[in-house]
Design a protein around this motif. Structure first.
Motif, mmCIF file in Angstrom:
data_model
loop_
_atom_site.group_PDB
_atom_site.id
_atom_site.type_symbol
_atom_site.label_atom_id
_atom_site.label_comp_id
_atom_site.label_asym_id
_atom_site.label_seq_id
_atom_site.Cartn_x
_atom_site.Cartn_y
_atom_site.Cartn_z
ATOM 1 N N GLY A 227 28.893 9.732 -24.089
ATOM 2 C CA GLY A 227 29.326 9.293 -22.880
ATOM 3 C C GLY A 227 28.995 7.931 -22.596
ATOM 4 O O GLY A 227 29.558 7.134 -21.676
ATOM 5 N N ILE A 228 28.236 7.162 -23.254
ATOM 6 C CA ILE A 228 27.751 5.859 -22.927
ATOM 7 C C ILE A 228 28.132 4.853 -24.293
ATOM 8 O O ILE A 228 28.059 5.386 -25.347
ATOM 9 C CB ILE A 228 26.207 5.978 -23.001
ATOM 10 C CG1 ILE A 228 25.794 6.308 -21.541
ATOM 11 C CG2 ILE A 228 25.808 4.023 -22.885
ATOM 12 C CD1 ILE A 228 24.291 6.525 -21.327
ATOM 13 N N GLY A 229 28.784 3.713 -24.060
ATOM 14 C CA GLY A 229 29.028 3.025 -24.958
ATOM 15 C C GLY A 229 27.906 1.973 -25.548
ATOM 16 O O GLY A 229 27.055 1.770 -24.747
ATOM 17 N N TYR A 230 27.965 1.562 -26.726
ATOM 18 C CA TYR A 230 26.838 0.794 -27.399
ATOM 19 C C TYR A 230 27.613 -0.310 -28.173
ATOM 20 O O TYR A 230 28.445 -0.176 -28.569
ATOM 21 C CB TYR A 230 25.788 1.619 -28.313
ATOM 22 C CG TYR A 230 25.011 2.608 -27.400
ATOM 23 C CD1 TYR A 230 23.783 1.991 -26.707
ATOM 24 C CD2 TYR A 230 25.353 3.864 -27.068
ATOM 25 C CE1 TYR A 230 23.169 2.939 -26.136
ATOM 26 C CE2 TYR A 230 24.583 4.641 -26.474
ATOM 27 C CZ TYR A 230 23.363 4.426 -25.988
ATOM 28 O OH TYR A 230 22.543 5.103 -25.283
ATOM 29 N N PHE A 231 26.706 -1.617 -28.061
ATOM 30 C CA PHE A 231 27.285 -2.752 -28.841
ATOM 31 C C PHE A 231 26.172 -3.376 -29.165
ATOM 32 O O PHE A 231 25.021 -3.728 -28.571
ATOM 33 C CB PHE A 231 28.068 -3.511 -27.865
ATOM 34 C CG PHE A 231 28.848 -5.010 -28.653
ATOM 35 C CD1 PHE A 231 29.975 -4.659 -29.411
ATOM 36 C CD2 PHE A 231 27.814 -5.982 -28.814
ATOM 37 C CE1 PHE A 231 30.400 -5.897 -29.995
ATOM 38 C CE2 PHE A 231 28.412 -7.059 -29.201
ATOM 39 C CZ PHE A 231 29.537 -7.198 -30.062
ATOM 40 N N ILE B 161 36.011 -1.783 -23.387
ATOM 41 C CA ILE B 161 35.705 -0.353 -23.784
ATOM 42 C C ILE B 161 36.926 0.283 -24.564
ATOM 43 O O ILE B 161 37.845 0.865 -23.493
ATOM 44 C CB ILE B 161 35.204 0.285 -22.758
ATOM 45 C CG1 ILE B 161 33.900 -0.349 -22.209
ATOM 46 C CG2 ILE B 161 34.510 1.693 -23.222
ATOM 47 C CD1 ILE B 161 33.304 0.134 -21.032
ATOM 48 N N GLN B 162 37.010 0.385 -25.800
ATOM 49 C CA GLN B 162 38.419 0.719 -26.319
ATOM 50 C C GLN B 162 38.315 2.327 -26.611
ATOM 51 O O GLN B 162 38.692 2.696 -27.568
ATOM 52 C CB GLN B 162 38.390 0.052 -27.758
ATOM 53 C CG GLN B 162 38.187 -1.508 -27.663
ATOM 54 C CD GLN B 162 38.431 -2.115 -29.015
ATOM 55 O OE1 GLN B 162 37.253 -2.740 -29.384
ATOM 56 N NE2 GLN B 162 39.415 -2.133 -29.631
ATOM 57 N N MET B 163 37.947 3.014 -25.704
ATOM 58 C CA MET B 163 38.130 4.353 -25.671
ATOM 59 C C MET B 163 37.932 5.016 -24.117
ATOM 60 O O MET B 163 37.477 4.038 -22.960
ATOM 61 C CB MET B 163 36.775 5.072 -26.327
ATOM 62 C CG MET B 163 35.473 4.287 -26.023
ATOM 63 S SD MET B 163 34.386 4.681 -27.268
ATOM 64 C CE MET B 163 32.906 3.628 -26.828
ATOM 65 N N LEU C 280 25.765 -0.435 -23.366
ATOM 66 C CA LEU C 280 24.273 -0.627 -23.509
ATOM 67 C C LEU C 280 24.133 -1.397 -24.819
ATOM 68 O O LEU C 280 24.941 -1.100 -25.740
ATOM 69 C CB LEU C 280 23.296 0.411 -23.502
ATOM 70 C CG LEU C 280 23.333 1.469 -22.084
ATOM 71 C CD1 LEU C 280 22.367 2.430 -22.478
ATOM 72 C CD2 LEU C 280 22.688 0.367 -20.909
ATOM 73 N N PRO C 281 23.151 -2.360 -24.870
ATOM 74 C CA PRO C 281 22.879 -2.877 -26.260
ATOM 75 C C PRO C 281 22.294 -1.829 -27.356
ATOM 76 O O PRO C 281 21.522 -1.130 -26.906
ATOM 77 C CB PRO C 281 21.610 -4.064 -25.781
ATOM 78 C CG PRO C 281 21.244 -3.573 -24.684
ATOM 79 C CD PRO C 281 22.306 -2.886 -23.744
ATOM 80 N N PHE D 15 20.013 -8.559 -30.290
ATOM 81 C CA PHE D 15 20.983 -8.688 -29.563
ATOM 82 C C PHE D 15 20.687 -8.305 -27.962
ATOM 83 O O PHE D 15 21.060 -8.726 -26.932
ATOM 84 C CB PHE D 15 22.502 -8.016 -29.688
ATOM 85 C CG PHE D 15 23.303 -8.067 -28.981
ATOM 86 C CD1 PHE D 15 24.541 -9.054 -29.012
ATOM 87 C CD2 PHE D 15 23.715 -7.070 -27.933
ATOM 88 C CE1 PHE D 15 25.615 -9.228 -28.125
ATOM 89 C CE2 PHE D 15 24.796 -7.048 -27.035
ATOM 90 C CZ PHE D 15 25.693 -8.196 -27.103
ATOM 91 N N GLY D 16 19.942 -7.105 -28.059
ATOM 92 C CA GLY D 16 19.432 -6.756 -26.962
ATOM 93 C C GLY D 16 18.363 -7.396 -26.061
ATOM 94 O O GLY D 16 18.668 -7.940 -24.762
#
Length: 232
Positions: free
Chosen positions: A144-148, A179-181, A188-189, A197-198
């Motif tokens: 349930g959390i996005g990451y990049f 957020i493409q969803m 979060l990184p 990146f983080g």
């Protein structure tokens, strides 16, 4: 950040169809099953997308309409079990954010703005205030959390350094995650994939760079920002 009147940036695809994913020989192309035949399609995302592009999953294609192209279709979205449709078109975030910014009451919005040694996605003005915004599309989800990012991005690290520098020069700067969803509101990184990146994001936030999370509604033929939040 003030919460003013809302606006939903939106982009539409003109000619779409469904297919089954087979494999991805390289980052630029994939094989899909379309109408009972194997079709080579262009993947509009150079990231890994390993958790998405699995054999047999349903994908959405957009017909290019360009007879001179080697591939007639672009792979733009994929269904992920337990999550739903994920748009993986790497060009879509900038397009929807551009539309969204039109409702942000800026007096000037200029894409692809040269700053330092980089091209920042958007430069904006309102009165005597200057703004810079870099947009990143998020397609990676865990619990349930996005990451990049989902692959190392030296360019992304460079952009964060530029945004941090711009703060000291009087700009208000933003890193905006499109957020493409659906069902994901935070990013979060992804330090497991790219710890630099983080670290750069932590330094940038400490310098005054603001992070925006822009949840999107994803449809087979459309993507749009649902958030009501305002930049100004």
């Amino acid at each position: 950040m003030e919460d003013l009147n809302g606006y939903e940036g939106k982009m539409k695809y003109k000619d779409i169809c469904s297919a089954k994913f087979i494999d991805r020989p390289n980052r630029f192309i994939a094989h899909v099953e379309l109408n009972g035949k194997t079709e080579t399609v262009h993947v509009k995302n150079t990231g890994r997308c390993r958790e998405l592009l699995l054999p047999g999953v349903d994908v959405i294609l957009s017909h290019s309409g360009n007879p001179s192209r080697k591939t007639a279709y672009d792979l733009i979205a994929v269904y992920k079990e337990g999550l739903g449709l994920v748009n993986i078109d790497s060009q879509a975030p900038n397009q929807v954010v551009k539309e969204w910014l039109k409702g942000q009451e800026f007096t000037l919005v200029r894409p692809e703005y040269g700053y330092g040694d980089s091209r920042i996605d958007f430069y904006m003005e309102k009165g005597n205030k200057r703004y810079l915004m870099e947009v990143k599309g998020c397609t990676l989800e865990r619990d349930g959390i996005g990451y990049f990012p989902d692959a190392p991005t030296e360019r992304g690290v460079k952009h964060l350094h530029e945004l941090a520098k711009a703060v000291s020069e009087g700009y208000q700067t933003y890193l905006a995650f499109a957020i493409q969803m659906e069902g994901v509101t935070r990013v979060l990184p992804n330090v497991d994939t790219h710890p630099e990146f983080g670290a750069a994001l932590e330094v940038a936030e400490a310098a005054g760079v603001k992070v925006l999370y822009l949840p999107c509604r994803v449809e087979e033929d459309a993507l749009y920002i649902e958030t009501r939040q305002k930049v100004i």
